[in-house]
Design a protein around this motif. Sequence first.
Motif, PDB file in Angstrom:
ATOM      1  N   LEU A  94      -4.880  16.133  -9.303  1.00 43.27           N
ATOM      2  CA  LEU A  94      -6.261  15.989  -8.360  1.00 43.27           C
ATOM      3  C   LEU A  94      -6.642  14.440  -8.446  1.00 43.27           C
ATOM      4  N   PRO A  95      -6.928  13.542 -10.002  1.00 40.68           N
ATOM      5  CA  PRO A  95      -7.145  12.123  -9.757  1.00 40.68           C
ATOM      6  C   PRO A  95      -6.057  11.611  -8.783  1.00 40.68           C
ATOM      7  N   GLY A  96      -5.084  12.049  -8.855  1.00 39.34           N
ATOM      8  CA  GLY A  96      -3.783  11.395  -7.906  1.00 39.34           C
ATOM      9  C   GLY A  96      -3.655  11.590  -6.733  1.00 39.34           C
ATOM     10  N   LEU A  97      -4.518  12.961  -6.422  1.00 42.51           N
ATOM     11  CA  LEU A  97      -4.496  13.196  -4.846  1.00 42.51           C
ATOM     12  C   LEU A  97      -5.626  12.400  -4.131  1.00 42.51           C
ATOM     13  N   ARG A  98      -7.241  11.933  -5.075  1.00 41.59           N
ATOM     14  CA  ARG A  98      -7.869  11.583  -5.286  1.00 41.59           C
ATOM     15  C   ARG A  98      -7.711   9.733  -4.738  1.00 41.59           C
ATOM     16  N   ASN A  99      -6.733   9.331  -5.775  1.00 41.50           N
ATOM     17  CA  ASN A  99      -6.546   8.188  -5.113  1.00 41.50           C
ATOM     18  C   ASN A  99      -5.391   7.959  -4.189  1.00 41.50           C
ATOM     19  N   ARG A 100      -4.341   8.281  -3.500  1.00 41.58           N
ATOM     20  CA  ARG A 100      -4.386   8.895  -2.556  1.00 41.58           C
ATOM     21  C   ARG A 100      -5.622   8.600  -1.284  1.00 41.58           C
ATOM     22  N   ALA A 101      -6.281   9.491  -1.381  1.00 39.96           N
ATOM     23  CA  ALA A 101      -7.238   9.880  -0.167  1.00 39.96           C
ATOM     24  C   ALA A 101      -7.788   8.039  -0.584  1.00 39.96           C
ATOM     25  N   LEU A 102      -8.619   7.892  -1.319  1.00 42.05           N
ATOM     26  CA  LEU A 102      -8.990   6.496  -1.641  1.00 42.05           C
ATOM     27  C   LEU A 102      -8.609   5.299  -1.293  1.00 42.05           C
ATOM     28  N   LEU A 103      -7.343   5.185  -0.959  1.00 40.21           N
ATOM     29  CA  LEU A 103      -6.731   4.321  -1.428  1.00 40.21           C
ATOM     30  C   LEU A 103      -6.296   3.956   0.347  1.00 40.21           C
ATOM     31  N   SER A 104      -5.938   5.247   0.984  1.00 39.82           N
ATOM     32  CA  SER A 104      -5.639   5.117   2.109  1.00 39.82           C
ATOM     33  C   SER A 104      -6.828   4.855   2.945  1.00 39.82           C
ATOM     34  N   VAL A 105      -8.003   5.781   3.070  1.00 37.52           N
ATOM     35  CA  VAL A 105      -9.103   4.993   3.712  1.00 37.52           C
ATOM     36  C   VAL A 105      -9.748   3.605   3.271  1.00 37.52           C
ATOM     37  N   VAL A 145       0.634  -0.982   0.033  1.00 37.42           N
ATOM     38  CA  VAL A 145       0.010   0.028   0.193  1.00 37.42           C
ATOM     39  C   VAL A 145       0.857   1.154   0.101  1.00 37.42           C
ATOM     40  N   ARG A 146       1.784   1.327   0.991  1.00 42.76           N
ATOM     41  CA  ARG A 146       2.672   2.420   0.696  1.00 42.76           C
ATOM     42  C   ARG A 146       3.531   2.974  -0.315  1.00 42.76           C
ATOM     43  N   GLY A 147       3.774   1.849  -1.288  1.00 43.93           N
ATOM     44  CA  GLY A 147       4.363   1.213  -2.545  1.00 43.93           C
ATOM     45  C   GLY A 147       3.364   2.178  -3.591  1.00 43.93           C
ATOM     46  N   TYR A 206      -7.843   1.362   3.475  1.00 44.47           N
ATOM     47  CA  TYR A 206      -6.711   0.656   3.993  1.00 44.47           C
ATOM     48  C   TYR A 206      -6.433   0.729   5.649  1.00 44.47           C
ATOM     49  N   ASP A 207      -7.077   1.662   5.371  1.00 47.35           N
ATOM     50  CA  ASP A 207      -7.600   1.828   6.833  1.00 47.35           C
ATOM     51  C   ASP A 207      -9.212   1.375   7.695  1.00 47.35           C
ATOM     52  N   THR A 208     -10.018   1.552   6.925  1.00 44.76           N
ATOM     53  CA  THR A 208     -11.220   0.850   6.882  1.00 44.76           C
ATOM     54  C   THR A 208     -12.205  -0.531   6.841  1.00 44.76           C
ATOM     55  N   GLY A 209     -10.820  -0.985   5.407  1.00 44.85           N
ATOM     56  CA  GLY A 209     -11.572  -2.391   5.351  1.00 44.85           C
ATOM     57  C   GLY A 209     -12.900  -2.262   4.161  1.00 44.85           C
ATOM     58  N   LEU A 210     -13.684  -0.757   3.653  1.00 40.35           N
ATOM     59  CA  LEU A 210     -14.055  -0.535   2.715  1.00 40.35           C
ATOM     60  C   LEU A 210     -14.393  -1.656   1.683  1.00 40.35           C
ATOM     61  N   ARG A 211     -15.623  -1.982   1.506  1.00 42.69           N
ATOM     62  CA  ARG A 211     -15.654  -2.198   0.196  1.00 42.69           C
ATOM     63  C   ARG A 211     -15.760  -0.617  -1.199  1.00 42.69           C
ATOM     64  N   PRO A 215      -3.568   9.423  10.844  1.00 42.28           N
ATOM     65  CA  PRO A 215      -3.426  11.243  10.408  1.00 42.28           C
ATOM     66  C   PRO A 215      -3.064  10.887   8.930  1.00 42.28           C
ATOM     67  N   ARG A 216      -2.371   9.754   8.533  1.00 43.16           N
ATOM     68  CA  ARG A 216      -2.112   9.674   7.195  1.00 43.16           C
ATOM     69  C   ARG A 216      -3.614   9.662   6.162  1.00 43.16           C
ATOM     70  N   SER A 217      -3.856   8.873   6.413  1.00 39.59           N
ATOM     71  CA  SER A 217      -5.590   9.190   5.952  1.00 39.59           C
ATOM     72  C   SER A 217      -6.261  10.805   6.166  1.00 39.59           C
ATOM     73  N   VAL A 218      -6.474  11.148   7.030  1.00 30.98           N
ATOM     74  CA  VAL A 218      -6.858  12.012   7.466  1.00 30.98           C
ATOM     75  C   VAL A 218      -6.271  13.644   6.669  1.00 30.98           C
ATOM     76  N   ARG A 219      -4.429  13.648   6.279  1.00 34.21           N
ATOM     77  CA  ARG A 219      -3.943  14.638   5.587  1.00 34.21           C
ATOM     78  C   ARG A 219      -4.035  14.628   3.551  1.00 34.21           C
ATOM     79  N   ALA A 220      -4.356  12.715   3.403  1.00 32.53           N
ATOM     80  CA  ALA A 220      -4.458  12.945   1.940  1.00 32.53           C
ATOM     81  C   ALA A 220      -6.174  13.303   2.162  1.00 32.53           C
ATOM     82  N   ILE A 221      -7.094  13.225   2.629  1.00 38.27           N
ATOM     83  CA  ILE A 221      -8.518  13.553   2.362  1.00 38.27           C
ATOM     84  C   ILE A 221      -8.567  14.905   2.251  1.00 38.27           C
TER      85      ILE A 221
END
Length: 228
Positions: A151-162, A140-142, A164-169, A212-218
Amino acid sequence: MTKLNCRSPITINAELIAAYQAASSPHSLRALASDIEAFDHWCRRNGRVTSPATPETVADYLDARAGQGAKPASLGRYKASIAKIHQLLDIKDPTQAELVKLRLRAIRREKGSTQAQARPLRFKGPVRNVERDAPRGLNVRGLLEACADDLPGLRNRALLSVAYDTGLRASELVAVEVEHIVDAIDPEARLLTISRSKGDQEGKGATAFLSPRSVRAIAAWTAAADIE
């Protein structure tokens, strides 16, 4: 749903059908419709009756699908869908016959009922010490570091991080809204309120921790996308 190939006229219990639709998710309804359409098509092509189906017809259908490469888990779902449509039509369920159970058991014995499970995607890969060891392999870090700063990259980073944290589908992840994110005890972290998920069909709700990683990405994404 497809018009079934029936042996004789069947009286539809509209209240029962409506109750099942109200109690089922759209995904479950689509899966049932798809399974029954495939079964009906096979019956028509092979001169069989879809409803009420005989145990011999169901057993032969499962054999045919197994011959086409269907996995035991998929065959179990087909059997359940055929059972469900017979129950909804208030006619005898052919899948309860011993013939169907034995034929399905024989298929599982021949093909094996264990299916390969995808290996988990770890944050730093297969390392012994998460804090000190360098990341290895796909992780995931990679993926986060590979996201661009547009903008798409920032969105993807936020979605990936969230994710990983939550396990949401995926369907649950894209339903997240800003107001679902609330303060946590840790001022750098947040909590995510989940009103409903696939594992929570009654809508009792749940809460997930956002690092905090996800919070910063969001924050980076919402600021760049002007989301308030």
